[in-house]
Every structure is written in structure tokens, then in C-alpha cells.
Design a protein around this motif. Structure first.
Motif, PDB file in Angstrom:
ATOM      1  N   ALA A  46       9.634 -11.280   8.400  1.00 22.65           N
ATOM      2  CA  ALA A  46       9.711 -11.557   6.960  1.00 22.65           C
ATOM      3  C   ALA A  46       8.425 -12.223   6.473  1.00 22.65           C
ATOM      4  N   ALA A  47       7.864 -13.124   7.282  1.00 21.74           N
ATOM      5  CA  ALA A  47       6.602 -13.776   6.900  1.00 21.74           C
ATOM      6  C   ALA A  47       5.467 -12.759   6.827  1.00 21.74           C
ATOM      7  N   LYS A  48       5.421 -11.823   7.767  1.00 28.09           N
ATOM      8  CA  LYS A  48       4.390 -10.775   7.740  1.00 28.09           C
ATOM      9  C   LYS A  48       4.554  -9.889   6.505  1.00 28.09           C
ATOM     10  N   PHE A  49       5.786  -9.574   6.162  1.00 25.35           N
ATOM     11  CA  PHE A  49       6.061  -8.767   4.967  1.00 25.35           C
ATOM     12  C   PHE A  49       5.548  -9.498   3.722  1.00 25.35           C
ATOM     13  N   CYS A  50       5.852 -10.780   3.617  1.00 24.63           N
ATOM     14  CA  CYS A  50       5.379 -11.566   2.472  1.00 24.63           C
ATOM     15  C   CYS A  50       3.852 -11.637   2.446  1.00 24.63           C
ATOM     16  N   ALA A  51       3.227 -11.730   3.610  1.00 21.28           N
ATOM     17  CA  ALA A  51       1.765 -11.777   3.677  1.00 21.28           C
ATOM     18  C   ALA A  51       1.151 -10.469   3.181  1.00 21.28           C
TER      19      ALA A  51
END
Length: 175
Positions: A46-51
Motif C-alpha cells: 500500500a505504501a508503494k502504491f501511494c508512492a
């Protein structure tokens, strides 16, 4: 949020939507990510998606969801530009999220359109691609689209090779 969409004969490259996070998370927590640093936890995915979405705000360009025409609700992968280090040329990235999407030319078609867009829209004459040395399919895509191995540029990880594509090398590859 961006509102650009790029179309090809078979694909729609569109901005990510919040509902795409579930498909991306399923991809990034699974074994298909062996060549891109995964699998990772759901929270890290999820953090990679937001990045990926935030990169557009920081740089004014980024990655798109790859969707088949007529099926834009469900991405089959993502592709586009990333530039974490402003001293290096932007990096073209691509990946398909499922095995079913492979072998049909979708990644090559998306990357070709995005390389053309990178020059036409942003004026980028040089792009890089970092590909895991064992990722034969991505190496083939890079070579087909005019990326050439660049041993003079250090890769961030030992297992990766850097490829470079300039307007000149692309023209020679297509001649």
C-alpha cells in the motif's frame, strides 16, 4: 491527481484510482515480484502504491495503470516514468500483475507508447531502465525498444543491469 490518459491500439494507460490498490497489493504481496524487490507485506505494498501516485506531485510525471481497452476498471499492470535521483535520467518501469497478461505484447506496447510520450510531452531524450539480470522478458522488451546495456552506469543493486535509451539509439533500433 493527474487526468492524462494515453491510448494504444489495445490499451488504455490511465491514472491510478483508489480501487486499484487492491489489485496492486495482490500483485506485490505475491511471487511475481521476485525481480522488483518483493514480495512485501500488505502495508508495504500500500505504501508503494501511494508512492507511485505521489511521484506525480513531486515530479510532474509518473506511472500509469495498464488496462485493456473496454476493461479499464481492472488494471493488468503498470508502466511509466520514475526519477528518484535528479542527477540520473528518468527510469522507465513496467510490470504486468498476472501471468495471464504475459506473452501478448501488452508490456511492450505500453512501454513504447510511454517512451514516445516521455520525449513528446516532457522532452526526455534519454531514459534508463533497471532490469534484474534474470528477467529475460523485460530484457527482451528493453532491447526491442532501443534500450542498450549501459555498464558505465552503476545499478543500485548487484543483480540489476542498467539499460539506456536515447532518441538516437531508439531510431537505430527501429531502422
Amino acid at each position: 491527481m493527474i487526468d492524462r490518459t494515453i491510448t494504444t491500439d489495445r490499451l488504455v494507460l490511465r491514472p491510478f484510482r483508489p480501487e486499484d490498490c487492491a489489485g496492486y497489493t495482490a500483485y506485490y504481496t505475491g511471487p511475481r515480484t521476485q525481480f522488483v524487490g518483493g514480495p512485501v507485506s500488505c502495508a508495504d505494498a500500500a505504501a508503494k502504491f501511494c508512492a507511485m501516485i505521489g511521484h506525480w506531485t513531486l515530479r510532474g510525471f509518473g506511472r500509469f495503470a495498464i488496462c485493456r481497452k473496454g476493461a479499464t476498471e481492472m488494471p493488468i499492470g503498470h508502466a511509466g516514468l520514475m526519477q528518484m535521483d535528479l542527477l540520473r535520467a528518468p527510469e522507465m518501469t513496467w510490470t504486468l500483475w498476472s501471468e495471464e497478461a504475459e506473452g501478448q505484447g501488452y508490456a511492450r506496447e505500453a512501454v513504447k507508447a510511454l517512451c514516445d510520450d516521455a520525449e513528446a510531452t516532457y522532452g526526455f531524450k534519454t531514459l534508463t531502465a533497471m532490469v534484474h539480470q534474470d528477467n529475460d522478458r523485460s530484457i527482451a522488451i528493453a532491447n526491442t525498444l532501443g534500450f542498450v546495456a549501459d555498464p558505465s552506469t552503476p545499478a543500485p543493486f548487484r543483480e540489476y543491469r542498467v539499460f539506456r535509451r536515447t532518441s538516437d539509439t531508439e531510431a537505430a533500433a527501429c531502422a
